[in-house]
Design an enzyme around this catalytic site. Structure first.
Site, PDB file in Angstrom:
ATOM      1  N   GLY A 118       0.830  -1.193   0.000  1.00  0.00           N
ATOM      2  CA  GLY A 118       0.000   0.000   0.000  1.00  0.00           C
ATOM      3  C   GLY A 118       0.866   1.245   0.000  1.00  0.00           C
ATOM      4  N   CYS A 119       0.302   2.374  -0.414  1.00  0.00           N
ATOM      5  CA  CYS A 119       1.104   3.597  -0.535  1.00  0.00           C
ATOM      6  C   CYS A 119       1.601   4.090   0.832  1.00  0.00           C
ATOM      7  CB  CYS A 119       0.326   4.672  -1.281  1.00  0.00           C
ATOM      8  SG  CYS A 119      -1.293   5.069  -0.599  1.00  0.00           S
ATOM      9  N   HIS A 120       0.703   4.285   1.786  1.00  0.00           N
ATOM     10  CA  HIS A 120       1.136   4.709   3.117  1.00  0.00           C
ATOM     11  C   HIS A 120       2.079   3.669   3.722  1.00  0.00           C
ATOM     12  CE1 HIS A 120      -1.851   7.945   3.322  1.00  0.00           C
ATOM     13  NE2 HIS A 120      -2.752   7.087   2.891  1.00  0.00           N
ATOM     14  N   THR A 122       4.111   1.702   2.251  1.00  0.00           N
ATOM     15  CA  THR A 122       5.431   1.746   1.630  1.00  0.00           C
ATOM     16  C   THR A 122       6.368   2.670   2.397  1.00  0.00           C
ATOM     17  OG1 THR A 122       4.610   1.225  -0.589  1.00  0.00           O
ATOM     18  CG2 THR A 122       6.688   2.431  -0.459  1.00  0.00           C
TER      19      THR A 122
END
Length: 319
Positions: A118-120, A122
């Site tokens: 997921g972006c957060h 990462t």
């Protein structure tokens, strides 16, 4: 590598991540996209046919639809790269963050099922995993994290809200969300790093399209080693040495106004790490594009590793 093109199907090709993945393939001559007619995107039999005709299928779907797509795989040679939350902590799925360890990289290279972080998550994992793995941060430390992101991370619905002419006035200022501490990335943030509890996590979405900054503040008295910014910077620089996609900055001299911007790395596929603070309190920050290393860029990086080609092929690592 042979001259044979890799057949790719993108299930969910009209979503934000799917479109970015498709765009990144336009200049590549080693990829053959298996197209699906717009009117048949939800046709289970047509999706099943294309999935099983592909060498690699990308899933750019909501979690339930991603699980359904995996259930349609009958061809044992088909490899799957899932960008949803559905399989990130499931057994049998490689976690798509090769820089964390050689074991992570090998699992991606050899695996048939890869889950993109997921972006957060990462940004958080890039900062916390090395500390737990190195015995610097105790696994029972009550970690907190803050994350600033552009609105593209919310998908088509949020993009539409922010770009509407008659949008709500609240969208003009940053907004904190996930107020119940139940953000969907928390599970992987805990499990992948080896923490014993989920972190306290406060994400904020702001009025810009893409880019992200994730910060983790730490009290040095509870760390087992590397208790000042210089020592911590040296540790991270060594940990991520020779990693194309991660740059550990030596100081903050390149930051405009001495501030970390959420949007200044939009369009770039790497991730920068900054170590700031003092002898008592450190702040570890990861700066990247939520649509790059935080989504489609990471998915393409995993594909390249699986294919055995240059890890950054088709990606943007020049600043």
């Amino acid at each position: 590598m042979s001259d044979k093109k890799t057949k790719i199907f993108i299930d969910g090709s009209e979503g934000t991540t799917g479109l970015r993945i498709y765009e990144r393939f336009e200049a590549r001559d080693d990829i053959e996209i298996l197209p699906i007619e717009s009117g048949r995107r939800k046709d289970v039999e047509e999706r099943k046919r294309l999935i099983n005709a592909s060498d690699i299928t990308f899933l750019c779907l909501p979690d339930a639809a991603a699980r359904e797509s995996v259930s349609l795989v009958e061809n044992p040679a088909v490899r799957v790269i899932d960008t949803s939350t559905a399989h990130r902590t499931e057994e049998g799925w490689a976690y798509g963050f090769p820089e964390l360890s050689k074991a992570h990289e090998t699992a991606i290279q050899k695996g048939n099922r890869v889950a993109v972080p997921g972006c957060h998550a990462t940004g958080f994992i890039a900062l916390v995993y090395p500390l737990v793995a190195g015995g610097i941060l105790p696994a029972d430390y009550p970690v907190a994290a803050f994350s600033l992101t552009g609105y593209s991370g919310g998908g088509k619905k949020m993009i539409g809200e922010y770009e509407a002419q008659d949008r709500h006035g609240d969208l003009s200022a940053p907004r904190e969300y996930a107020l119940t501490q139940n953000h969907k990335h928390l599970i992987e943030m805990k499990q992948v790093t080896g923490l014993l509890r989920e972190p306290l996590f406060s994400p904020i979405v702001a009025d810009y399209y893409s880019g992200m900054a994730v910060s983790v503040p730490l009290y040095t008295e509870f760390l087992r080693d590397h208790k000042n910014p210089q020592a911590m910077q040296a540790y991270f620089a060594e940990y991520y040495k020779d990693k194309k996609f991660i740059r550990v900055e030596n100081g903050t001299q390149d930051l405009y106004g001495g501030m970390i911007s959420g949007g200044s790395l939009s369009g770039w596929d790497g991730l920068k790490i900054y170590i700031t603070g003092n002898e008592e309190r450190l702040v570890l920050s990861a700066q990247f594009d939520n649509l790059g290393k935080g989504a489609s860029g990471a998915a393409i990086q995993c594909l390249n590793i699986m294919l055995g080609c240059e890890e950054d092929k088709g990606l943007q690592l020049k600043l």
